[in-house]
Design an enzyme around this catalytic site. Sequence first.
Site, PDB file in Angstrom:
ATOM      1  N   ASP A  87       0.824  -1.206   0.000  1.00 40.34           N
ATOM      2  CA  ASP A  87       0.000   0.000   0.000  1.00 40.34           C
ATOM      3  C   ASP A  87       0.860   1.259   0.000  1.00 40.34           C
ATOM      4  O   ASP A  87       1.932   1.298   0.610  1.00 40.34           O
ATOM      5  CB  ASP A  87      -0.898  -0.005   1.242  1.00 40.34           C
ATOM      6  CG  ASP A  87      -1.701   1.263   1.386  1.00 40.34           C
ATOM      7  OD1 ASP A  87      -2.664   1.431   0.621  1.00 40.34           O
ATOM      8  OD2 ASP A  87      -1.350   2.098   2.249  1.00 40.34           O
TER       9      ASP A  87
ATOM     10  N   GLU B 294       1.037  -0.603  -5.275  1.00 42.33           N
ATOM     11  CA  GLU B 294      -0.021   0.390  -5.414  1.00 42.33           C
ATOM     12  C   GLU B 294       0.647   1.750  -5.595  1.00 42.33           C
ATOM     13  O   GLU B 294       0.996   2.434  -4.627  1.00 42.33           O
ATOM     14  CB  GLU B 294      -0.926   0.396  -4.179  1.00 42.33           C
ATOM     15  CG  GLU B 294      -2.164   1.260  -4.371  1.00 42.33           C
ATOM     16  CD  GLU B 294      -2.559   2.060  -3.145  1.00 42.33           C
ATOM     17  OE1 GLU B 294      -3.747   2.401  -3.034  1.00 42.33           O
ATOM     18  OE2 GLU B 294      -1.689   2.363  -2.310  1.00 42.33           O
TER      19      GLU B 294
END
Length: 644
Positions: free
Chosen positions: A308, A362
Amino acid sequence: MLVRRLEQVNLALKKLTIRGSLREAASTHLSLGPRYENGFWRIGEWAPNATAIFLIGPFSDWKEMPEFALKRRDGSDCWEMSLPEEAMPHGTLFRFGMHWRGGSGDRIPSHADRVVQDVHTNIFNAQAWRPDPYVWQHGTMTEKLRAPLIYEAHVGMAGEGDGVADFHHFTEHVLPRIKRAGYNTLQLMGIPEHPYYGSYGYHVTSYFAVSSRFGPPEAFKRLVDTAHGMGLRVIIDMVHSHAAGNEVEGLSRQDGTPHLYFHAGDRGRHEGWDSRCFDYGKEGVVRFLLSNCRYWLEEYRVDGFRFDGVTSMIYHHRGMNRSFTHYDDYYGDEVDEEALVYLSLVNRLIHEINPSAITIAEDVSGMPGLAYPREFGGTGFDYRFAMGLPDLWTRLLKEVPDESWDLDKIWFELTNRREQEPTISYAESHDQALVGDQTHFFRMAGAAMYDHMGKGDPDAHIDRAMALHKMIRLITVATAGAGYLNFMGNEFGHPEWIDFPRHGNSWSGHYARRQWSLVDNVDLKYPFLAAFDREMTALADAGDLFASPRVRLLGISNIKKWLAFERGAMVFIFNFHATRSRVDHPVPVSPGDYSLCLNSDGQRFGGHGRVEEEQRFFSFPDAKGAHHIYVYLPARTALVLRRS
């Protein structure tokens, strides 16, 4: 600059492996934290600035006592102690009393593998955890995944009630749905411990502890084990981009200094996320984060990670309010090369431990080389997300009537990627449905969704929403580089939005759930969307769609609102026109015999049944020798043909 980055990676690797392998360097969890060995608990902590550390709990009447003091290892920044199991039996709560020059405070051990919250006081404590060992029924997934079809999910909101669902519920009730839906990879949010439920798990405090709100560690192991038995891989969100700013239950001032794990000063704070930013230039931090990944791979047998917030990691400006319009943005002084070194090292470690593991970046910036092999100068991720696509669809649905959609621009966005870097596409994830927004289907259907989703109700708003929902998802899958992602429930057009319990909604869980009863109700239209999604993923998987990376445009008309393209042996034809159907519409194709294998207007998908199923199409040459087929193309319909 690229050469320098490679040199930095090699230098860091050499430094970390001077006394052994990279795997051995990723072993802080084997020497720190609570560890049970031969009748004793061994307690260790990295705390260079500490002057004293006490283990406190019911065994000390929650007071600091000399017999429970940790000792600093000779010539080390680590502290340690041991005590017999009978002094701290299974289930005992404990924490540290940390002292430093000028202050003191309670702390949770940085490597605690079990952390629980008191439901009455909201206080977090570590917990001595030594249950009967979990007996695994299935081995680790070792076969390399052909192409990930990812089902993104959140355990807590996977139940239909307003409460927090647990691992047992997910294993028993949701895993079978994912398997039936045709996905091969489960991506779970919020697995490491996080104090604020509404953060989705992105404000992590205890990196080695499974979130206790969903159940004990053994229940998570059973979830992973059961998924493996179904042929599903399990990856988890790994949040190494930042950490919660909590001090008692977090890492923020673990030894009294604000910069043990994080950068000092403003660089150590992410103002936009109200969190702390790791210092990837510190060897102790790198070892901690590497060990964290090794721990989840070995202890819980997860099959990889979705990293993330990579954009925030790799730029000093955190990617905030940046557009990334020029390649200079990727090579200037704002790039955090220490973060890139860490990401290269962690990808190397993960694939050394499990060569078939999946790592996904990401990153919204488009940094070149993130999903490119390390041996060729890349960072080593297996995939990167095509993060611009959900923004594209959301913007169109919010701002532009579909009669005015620019197909040329849509086509450009769908196919704008580097072929050398595998990408995973998606039309919407959890981000598009956060409070203040809506799922795509709900945005298109509006209030009609509450009253006109009955199977026999011919509502125009619902008809439009269903047609476009199927077309948007199909064209996103069909043009995806190497894989596809869907968020839990969106495959059947889940209504409304996502809002976790918080002060602003009186701590209600009404919108932090999934209404599975909608898709189970055969009198409603939701099963139609689920059926289409199931056949769509089956087509991509069985047809080995992503084995043919090249997507060749066959024809496009922004005025007539149609486009067609070829991928491998399949031809995809879309008519986005709101009202005009086309009879005997010519589509240029490779010579051959084609059969209809998917029709979004089929009655089993809630369509009007205007296209005869199981048709065959034969290409004919024109005067110039170019081959065409001629199809009936109803308005707001997509067809998929396969060449024999």
